[in-house]
Design a protein around this motif. Structure first.
Motif, PDB file in Angstrom:
ATOM      1  N   THR A  39       4.220  -7.829  34.004  1.00 20.67           N
ATOM      2  CA  THR A  39       4.230  -7.062  32.761  1.00 20.67           C
ATOM      3  C   THR A  39       2.934  -7.259  31.993  1.00 20.67           C
ATOM      4  O   THR A  39       2.350  -6.302  31.459  1.00 20.67           O
ATOM      5  CB  THR A  39       5.423  -7.478  31.883  1.00 20.67           C
ATOM      6  OG1 THR A  39       6.625  -7.359  32.645  1.00 20.67           O
ATOM      7  CG2 THR A  39       5.526  -6.591  30.651  1.00 20.67           C
ATOM      8  N   SER A  40       2.470  -8.512  31.919  1.00 17.08           N
ATOM      9  CA  SER A  40       1.212  -8.761  31.213  1.00 17.08           C
ATOM     10  C   SER A  40       0.062  -8.038  31.906  1.00 17.08           C
ATOM     11  O   SER A  40      -0.819  -7.477  31.240  1.00 17.08           O
ATOM     12  CB  SER A  40       0.933 -10.270  31.118  1.00 17.08           C
ATOM     13  OG  SER A  40       0.457 -10.803  32.325  1.00 17.08           O
ATOM     14  N   PHE A  41       0.058  -8.016  33.235  1.00 16.89           N
ATOM     15  CA  PHE A  41      -0.996  -7.302  33.964  1.00 16.89           C
ATOM     16  C   PHE A  41      -0.953  -5.804  33.658  1.00 16.89           C
ATOM     17  O   PHE A  41      -1.993  -5.180  33.411  1.00 16.89           O
ATOM     18  CB  PHE A  41      -0.842  -7.534  35.465  1.00 16.89           C
ATOM     19  CG  PHE A  41      -1.852  -6.788  36.298  1.00 16.89           C
ATOM     20  CD1 PHE A  41      -3.153  -7.257  36.403  1.00 16.89           C
ATOM     21  CD2 PHE A  41      -1.504  -5.630  36.968  1.00 16.89           C
ATOM     22  CE1 PHE A  41      -4.097  -6.562  37.161  1.00 16.89           C
ATOM     23  CE2 PHE A  41      -2.432  -4.936  37.725  1.00 16.89           C
ATOM     24  CZ  PHE A  41      -3.738  -5.405  37.824  1.00 16.89           C
ATOM     25  N   ALA A  42       0.245  -5.233  33.661  1.00 18.29           N
ATOM     26  CA  ALA A  42       0.381  -3.794  33.405  1.00 18.29           C
ATOM     27  C   ALA A  42      -0.064  -3.437  31.992  1.00 18.29           C
ATOM     28  O   ALA A  42      -0.798  -2.459  31.777  1.00 18.29           O
ATOM     29  CB  ALA A  42       1.831  -3.367  33.634  1.00 18.29           C
ATOM     30  N   LEU A  43       0.371  -4.224  31.007  1.00 17.51           N
ATOM     31  CA  LEU A  43       0.055  -3.909  29.617  1.00 17.51           C
ATOM     32  C   LEU A  43      -1.419  -4.112  29.301  1.00 17.51           C
ATOM     33  O   LEU A  43      -2.050  -3.286  28.630  1.00 17.51           O
ATOM     34  CB  LEU A  43       0.918  -4.764  28.683  1.00 17.51           C
ATOM     35  CG  LEU A  43       2.423  -4.490  28.709  1.00 17.51           C
ATOM     36  CD1 LEU A  43       3.169  -5.486  27.831  1.00 17.51           C
ATOM     37  CD2 LEU A  43       2.723  -3.065  28.260  1.00 17.51           C
TER      38      LEU A  43
END
Length: 404
Positions: A39-43
């Motif tokens: 999620t952190s990578f996507a955001l």
């Protein structure tokens, strides 16, 4: 499978026990933490993507590149407000549900940005991303602590923030390549796909995370009366203001002082990014072992790197070496600084998470503004001098910080 699930649920309920040590993380715990990292990578990929898309995006929408750059400002400014209010507005909603909804918001926001026919629709999409991004980070420390236990929070956050380091390396460069091949809208739409994958992983792997309590704005602000919270927030504000004041202008420094061309500069910045990934891992381990020493080490290394560049940065080998050291220190910071703040409020991790994100957003904005003024007024070395000074101040804060 049942035993694994029960093990994860116990780790989620017993925050303070620290029972989930490095050797005892189950497969389910690993998958849950990795879903947070995805999620952190996507955001963050979506956040940094415009850096590689500004020229074609501005041309397509009929605006200047300077105006197009305000999409980053929209994300950060909306995010600062969202961070302060997010844990208040979600009340007693199950935190797994909240995280999935935030990923869904990111998907919708990225699709809206990709389809935007004018600048205002693009800004609206980016504002939605700002809400999703900041609310996710405001919840992140509390969720990770529930997944892995308080004594392994640093290690867990290191894995989650690894997504940040990878995104800052990949998003601008890959975004530029994809934009050249397929157009900027396709590149923007791909970030919606990343968010969808992250949402699927959250749905599959996160245990149910019922809210321990709801937060009010008063509860969040009341935390600022605690001395360790004050020191923790100051450490974030001072060190990250220094970092963003200087790091944004490393390229002009390498061009004007070290006299490097585009190829060597790209190689130096790649070294910065790779070192940041290593710093992530080291920061997590140090934060769990001794948070005060981890904070001192982070600030000393960043200050040393910036000061050495100012003094000896005209030499190519020195410049490469200390840009890499700076990257290592920066990789430690997103793990060490939030963990340090969370240790000041183990009874209010979500509220302290809100204060953490607000501190980061204010520091990013302040660093960019102050750094821009200083480089225009005093030259390419001046922002790095400020970085070194503020890193020294952070070291003093870490040493003076009350033990809790």
């Amino acid at each position: 499978m049942t035993d694994t699930t029960l093990s994860l649920d116990r780790a989620a309920i017993d925050i303070e026990s620290g029972a989930s040590e490095e050797t005892s993380w189950s497969a389910a715990t690993w998958l849950a933490v990795l879903s947070m990292a995805a999620t952190s990578f996507a955001l963050v990929s979506a956040e940094f993507l415009p850096a590689g898309l500004l020229t074609p995006m501005a041309r397509d929408l009929g605006i200047s590149e300077g105006t197009a750059g305000q999409v980053v400002t929209a994300t950060a400014s909306v995010g600062a407000v969202a961070a302060l209010l997010s844990n208040v507005l979600i009340g007693k909603l199950n935190r797994k549900t909240v995280l999935i909804v935030l990923s869904a918001l990111a998907i919708g926001s990225n699709i809206l940005s990709a389809l935007a026919t004018d600048f205002w629709l693009l800004l609206l999409g980016r504002a939605g991303l700002g809400i999703s991004l900041s609310a996710f980070w405001a919840l992140s420390v509390a969720v990770v602590a529930r997944l892995v236990g308080a004594n392994a929070t640093g290690r867990g956050m290191a894995i989650v923030t690894l997504g940040v380091s990878l995104a800052t390396i990949a998003a601008p460069s890959l975004g530029a390549l994809i934009s050249d091949w397929l157009g900027w809208r396709v590149a923007m739409a791909m970030t919606a796909g990343l968010a969808a994958l992250a949402m699927l992983l959250q749905f599959i792997s996160l245990p149910t995370l019922p809210a321990a309590a709801s937060n009010s704005l008063t509860d969040v602000l009341r935390l600022t009366r605690r001395r360790r919270i004050q020191f923790g927030m100051l450490a974030i504000l001072v060190l990250m203001t220094g970092h963003f004041a200087g790091s944004v202008y490393v390229r002009p420094f390498l061009e004007k002082v070290t006299l490097l061309g585009t190829g060597p500069i790209a190689l130096a910045l790649l070294g910065f990014g790779i070192a940041a990934v290593v710093g992530n891992v080291a920061g997590g381990r140090m934060a769990d072992a001794n948070i005060r020493m981890a904070l001192v080490t982070t600030s000393i290394l960043m200050g040393l790197a910036a000061l050495a560049l100012v003094v000896w940065g005209a030499h190519i080998g020195v410049a490469f070496g200390f840009v890499t050291l700076w990257g290592f220190a920066f990789g430690m910071a997103p793990v060490v600084l939030p963990t340090n703040l969370s240790r000041a409020a183990p009874d209010a991790l979500e509220a302290s998470g809100s204060l953490m994100v607000v501190s980061f957003q204010v520091a990013i904005t302040t660093g960019a503004v102050v750094g821009g003024y200083i480089v225009d007024t005093y030259g390419a070395s001046a922002p790095l001098t400020l970085t070194a000074i503020l890193a020294a101040v952070t070291t003093a804060l870490a040493l003076l910080q009350p033990r809790g």
